[in-house]
Motif scaffolding. Structure first.
Motif, PDB file in Angstrom:
ATOM      1  N   LEU A 162       0.808  -1.215   0.000  1.00 44.35           N
ATOM      2  CA  LEU A 162       0.000   0.000   0.000  1.00 44.35           C
ATOM      3  C   LEU A 162       0.844   1.270   0.000  1.00 44.35           C
ATOM      4  CD1 LEU A 162      -2.666  -1.125   2.631  1.00 44.35           C
ATOM      5  CD2 LEU A 162      -2.872  -1.138   0.129  1.00 44.35           C
ATOM      6  N   PHE A 163       2.075   1.188   0.535  1.00 43.72           N
ATOM      7  CA  PHE A 163       2.962   2.342   0.570  1.00 43.72           C
ATOM      8  C   PHE A 163       4.321   1.943   0.001  1.00 43.72           C
ATOM      9  CE2 PHE A 163       0.195   3.332   4.245  1.00 43.72           C
ATOM     10  CZ  PHE A 163      -0.216   4.610   3.903  1.00 43.72           C
ATOM     11  N   ASN A 164       4.942   2.891  -0.660  1.00 40.79           N
ATOM     12  CA  ASN A 164       6.373   2.809  -0.936  1.00 40.79           C
ATOM     13  C   ASN A 164       7.048   3.680   0.104  1.00 40.79           C
ATOM     14  OD1 ASN A 164       6.435   1.113  -3.262  1.00 40.79           O
ATOM     15  ND2 ASN A 164       5.644   2.834  -4.484  1.00 40.79           N
ATOM     16  N   ARG A 165       7.896   3.044   0.953  1.00 31.28           N
ATOM     17  CA  ARG A 165       8.466   3.748   2.082  1.00 31.28           C
ATOM     18  C   ARG A 165       9.982   3.847   1.948  1.00 31.28           C
ATOM     19  NH1 ARG A 165       5.267   0.106   6.440  1.00 31.28           N
ATOM     20  NH2 ARG A 165       4.916  -1.138   4.584  1.00 31.28           N
ATOM     21  N   THR A 166      10.475   5.071   2.182  1.00 27.27           N
ATOM     22  CA  THR A 166      11.906   5.268   2.334  1.00 27.27           C
ATOM     23  C   THR A 166      12.097   5.995   3.664  1.00 27.27           C
ATOM     24  OG1 THR A 166      11.967   7.463   1.303  1.00 27.27           O
ATOM     25  CG2 THR A 166      12.093   5.543  -0.176  1.00 27.27           C
ATOM     26  N   SER A 167      13.317   6.264   4.014  1.00 25.48           N
ATOM     27  CA  SER A 167      13.574   6.949   5.289  1.00 25.48           C
ATOM     28  C   SER A 167      13.051   8.379   5.261  1.00 25.48           C
ATOM     29  CB  SER A 167      15.070   6.947   5.606  1.00 25.48           C
ATOM     30  OG  SER A 167      15.779   7.584   4.556  1.00 25.48           O
ATOM     31  N   ARG A 168      12.828   8.936   4.071  1.00 26.88           N
ATOM     32  CA  ARG A 168      12.414  10.336   3.972  1.00 26.88           C
ATOM     33  C   ARG A 168      11.036  10.524   3.363  1.00 26.88           C
ATOM     34  NH1 ARG A 168      17.337  13.917   1.659  1.00 26.88           N
ATOM     35  NH2 ARG A 168      18.168  14.536   3.681  1.00 26.88           N
ATOM     36  N   ARG A 169      10.555   9.509   2.684  1.00 28.97           N
ATOM     37  CA  ARG A 169       9.346   9.730   1.889  1.00 28.97           C
ATOM     38  C   ARG A 169       8.380   8.566   2.048  1.00 28.97           C
ATOM     39  NH1 ARG A 169       7.767   9.277  -3.637  1.00 28.97           N
ATOM     40  NH2 ARG A 169       6.507  11.056  -4.312  1.00 28.97           N
ATOM     41  N   LEU A 170       7.087   8.913   2.055  1.00 21.17           N
ATOM     42  CA  LEU A 170       6.021   7.930   2.140  1.00 21.17           C
ATOM     43  C   LEU A 170       5.050   8.214   1.001  1.00 21.17           C
ATOM     44  CD1 LEU A 170       4.814   5.626   3.932  1.00 21.17           C
ATOM     45  CD2 LEU A 170       3.462   7.405   5.058  1.00 21.17           C
ATOM     46  N   ALA A 171       4.906   7.254   0.086  1.00 22.43           N
ATOM     47  CA  ALA A 171       4.036   7.469  -1.077  1.00 22.43           C
ATOM     48  C   ALA A 171       3.117   6.271  -1.249  1.00 22.43           C
ATOM     49  CB  ALA A 171       4.879   7.672  -2.328  1.00 22.43           C
ATOM     50  N   LEU A 172       1.876   6.549  -1.645  1.00 22.12           N
ATOM     51  CA  LEU A 172       0.912   5.482  -1.890  1.00 22.12           C
ATOM     52  C   LEU A 172       1.235   4.759  -3.187  1.00 22.12           C
ATOM     53  CD1 LEU A 172      -2.379   7.365  -0.963  1.00 22.12           C
ATOM     54  CD2 LEU A 172      -1.519   5.303   0.172  1.00 22.12           C
ATOM     55  N   THR A 173       1.090   3.470  -3.196  1.00 19.53           N
ATOM     56  CA  THR A 173       1.163   2.686  -4.439  1.00 19.53           C
ATOM     57  C   THR A 173      -0.179   2.801  -5.157  1.00 19.53           C
ATOM     58  OG1 THR A 173       0.300   0.703  -3.367  1.00 19.53           O
ATOM     59  CG2 THR A 173       2.688   1.040  -3.284  1.00 19.53           C
ATOM     60  N   ASP A 174      -0.263   2.188  -6.339  1.00 21.27           N
ATOM     61  CA  ASP A 174      -1.544   2.205  -7.063  1.00 21.27           C
ATOM     62  C   ASP A 174      -2.637   1.534  -6.231  1.00 21.27           C
ATOM     63  OD1 ASP A 174      -0.444   3.515  -9.187  1.00 21.27           O
ATOM     64  OD2 ASP A 174      -0.121   1.696 -10.410  1.00 21.27           O
ATOM     65  N   ALA A 175      -2.303   0.412  -5.607  1.00 22.93           N
ATOM     66  CA  ALA A 175      -3.278  -0.279  -4.766  1.00 22.93           C
ATOM     67  C   ALA A 175      -3.664   0.586  -3.574  1.00 22.93           C
ATOM     68  CB  ALA A 175      -2.705  -1.613  -4.283  1.00 22.93           C
ATOM     69  N   GLY A 176      -2.659   1.272  -3.008  1.00 21.37           N
ATOM     70  CA  GLY A 176      -2.934   2.155  -1.878  1.00 21.37           C
ATOM     71  C   GLY A 176      -3.840   3.316  -2.266  1.00 21.37           C
ATOM     72  N   GLN A 177      -3.599   3.863  -3.467  1.00 24.37           N
ATOM     73  CA  GLN A 177      -4.439   4.962  -3.955  1.00 24.37           C
ATOM     74  C   GLN A 177      -5.891   4.525  -4.081  1.00 24.37           C
ATOM     75  OE1 GLN A 177      -3.892   8.083  -4.535  1.00 24.37           O
ATOM     76  NE2 GLN A 177      -1.725   8.420  -4.965  1.00 24.37           N
ATOM     77  N   LYS A 178      -6.104   3.336  -4.618  1.00 29.03           N
ATOM     78  CA  LYS A 178      -7.471   2.845  -4.820  1.00 29.03           C
ATOM     79  C   LYS A 178      -8.167   2.590  -3.488  1.00 29.03           C
ATOM     80  CE  LYS A 178      -6.411   0.729  -9.271  1.00 29.03           C
ATOM     81  NZ  LYS A 178      -6.208  -0.535 -10.021  1.00 29.03           N
ATOM     82  N   LEU A 179      -7.407   2.129  -2.492  1.00 26.84           N
ATOM     83  CA  LEU A 179      -8.000   1.815  -1.201  1.00 26.84           C
ATOM     84  C   LEU A 179      -8.195   3.056  -0.339  1.00 26.84           C
ATOM     85  CD1 LEU A 179      -8.948  -0.446   0.766  1.00 26.84           C
ATOM     86  CD2 LEU A 179      -6.576  -0.547   1.585  1.00 26.84           C
ATOM     87  N   ALA A 180      -7.368   4.080  -0.534  1.00 27.17           N
ATOM     88  CA  ALA A 180      -7.337   5.218   0.377  1.00 27.17           C
ATOM     89  C   ALA A 180      -8.687   5.931   0.475  1.00 27.17           C
ATOM     90  CB  ALA A 180      -6.252   6.203  -0.040  1.00 27.17           C
ATOM     91  N   GLU A 181      -9.351   6.132  -0.671  1.00 28.59           N
ATOM     92  CA  GLU A 181     -10.614   6.877  -0.645  1.00 28.59           C
ATOM     93  C   GLU A 181     -11.668   6.125   0.165  1.00 28.59           C
ATOM     94  OE1 GLU A 181     -13.968   8.710  -3.697  1.00 28.59           O
ATOM     95  OE2 GLU A 181     -12.035   8.000  -4.477  1.00 28.59           O
ATOM     96  N   ARG A 182     -11.772   4.808  -0.073  1.00 22.66           N
ATOM     97  CA  ARG A 182     -12.753   4.008   0.669  1.00 22.66           C
ATOM     98  C   ARG A 182     -12.414   3.963   2.159  1.00 22.66           C
ATOM     99  NH1 ARG A 182     -15.874   0.263  -2.201  1.00 22.66           N
ATOM    100  NH2 ARG A 182     -16.434   1.178  -4.218  1.00 22.66           N
TER     101      ARG A 182
END
Length: 307
Positions: free
Chosen positions: A51-71
């Motif tokens: 659901l997330f692509n995580r680095t030590s500095r950045r947190l970004a939603l994946t495509d699956a995360g984007q689709k789930l986030a609204e719901r």
């Protein structure tokens, strides 16, 4: 059988999305960062997608995360709204109170008090059920009931509203024809009128100041399931009855009947508001209980016992 959705993990995920931070979500939810991370990991494992692509500095939603986030965000908002509504419901009196009250007490005492209560609490409605029969509050879905008696042991929650004295009475005409009993045991030789819903059916229990006790099982030509129905028969001289103050008080004040067995008293009951067990009473029920306790606790008719 299908598993329920992991609502907790979905709500935590939505909060992480909102704040774009695991640490921020943990602080707002008063959870540890590890708990937040485990919830998201659990959700990813269940869905089979990161659901997330995580680095030590950045947190970004994946495509699956984007689709789930609204719901998930909508689910969190709906849950918060439902909880806030329930909290508001418990804090401010509103909603329907299903109230069971004995027939005559309901008509003569409770019903006249309700207009003022409903004006004070315009968001409360009352469904008033009138019956002398002992209703099953839980089984029949009542929020509260009024009981006039010495309450037996029960799991119901009870609030005492006021005392309710009882009087053994007869008319002057009856006493002139049949004589005046001076001891409870004399009632066995008299015509007594019965009430079907006594807490001890068929028995009248007396005591006096000296501690003597007497139990009698009176009999006579009339038995009813509503106490007020006895009053015309008593006034007409048909027999002796034992009645609560709210039924016989006016007839006593008017001299239509008089108290007999001076010095002897039936067990003094009280008026209680009873509610089902389990947790605090809803605000609408608590407001009604406080209102009735205030109104009924005030002194009643001059010359008769008050609460």
């Amino acid at each position: 059988m299908a598993k329920l959705p992991d609502f907790e993990a979905l709500a935590i995920f939505a909060k992480v999305v909102e704040l774009r931070s695991f640490a921020g979500a943990a602080a707002e939810l008063t959870l540890s960062k590890a708990t937040v991370s485990k919830a998201v990991t659990r959700l990813e494992a269940r869905l089979g997608a990161r659901l997330f692509n995580r680095t030590s500095r950045r947190l970004a939603l994946t495509d699956a995360g984007q689709k789930l986030a609204e719901r998930a965000t909508q689910l969190l908002a709906d849950g918060e709204a439902a909880e806030n509504e329930a909290l508001a419901q418990s804090a401010a009196p509103r909603g329907l109170v299903r109230l069971a009250v004995p027939m005559t007490f309901g008509v003569k005492v409770v019903a006249p008090l309700l207009p003022e209560f409903l004006a004070l609490y315009p968001e409360v409605a009352i469904d008033l059920h009138l019956s002398d029969a002992m209703v099953d509050l839980i089984g029949e879905g009542f929020d509260a009931g009024v009981r006039i008696a010495t309450l037996p042991d029960s799991s119901l929650m009870a609030r005492r509203l006021c005392a309710m004295p009882r009087y053994t009475v007869a008319s002057k005409a009856y006493l002139a024809r049949h004589g005046r009993p001076t001891h409870p045991m004399h009632l066995a030789q008299h015509r007594c009128l019965g009430y079907a819903y006594l807490s001890t059916p068929g028995a009248w229990h007396y005591s006096n100041a000296a501690g003597e006790q007497a139990t009698v099982r009176p009999s006579g030509p009339l038995r009813v399931n509503n106490g007020e129905a006895l009053l015309p028969a008593v006034i007409a001289g048909l027999g002796i009855a034992d009645l609560p103050e709210f039924i016989v008080g006016d007839a006593l004040a008017a001299g239509e009947v008089e108290v007999i067995l001076q010095g002897w008293h039936q067990r003094e009951g009280a008026v209680h508001l009873v509610t089902p067990p389990g947790g605090p009473r809803p605000a609408r029920v608590e407001a009604l209980a406080a209102y009735l306790a205030d109104k009924l606790g005030r002194p009643r008719r001059a010359g008769l016992s008050s609460a």
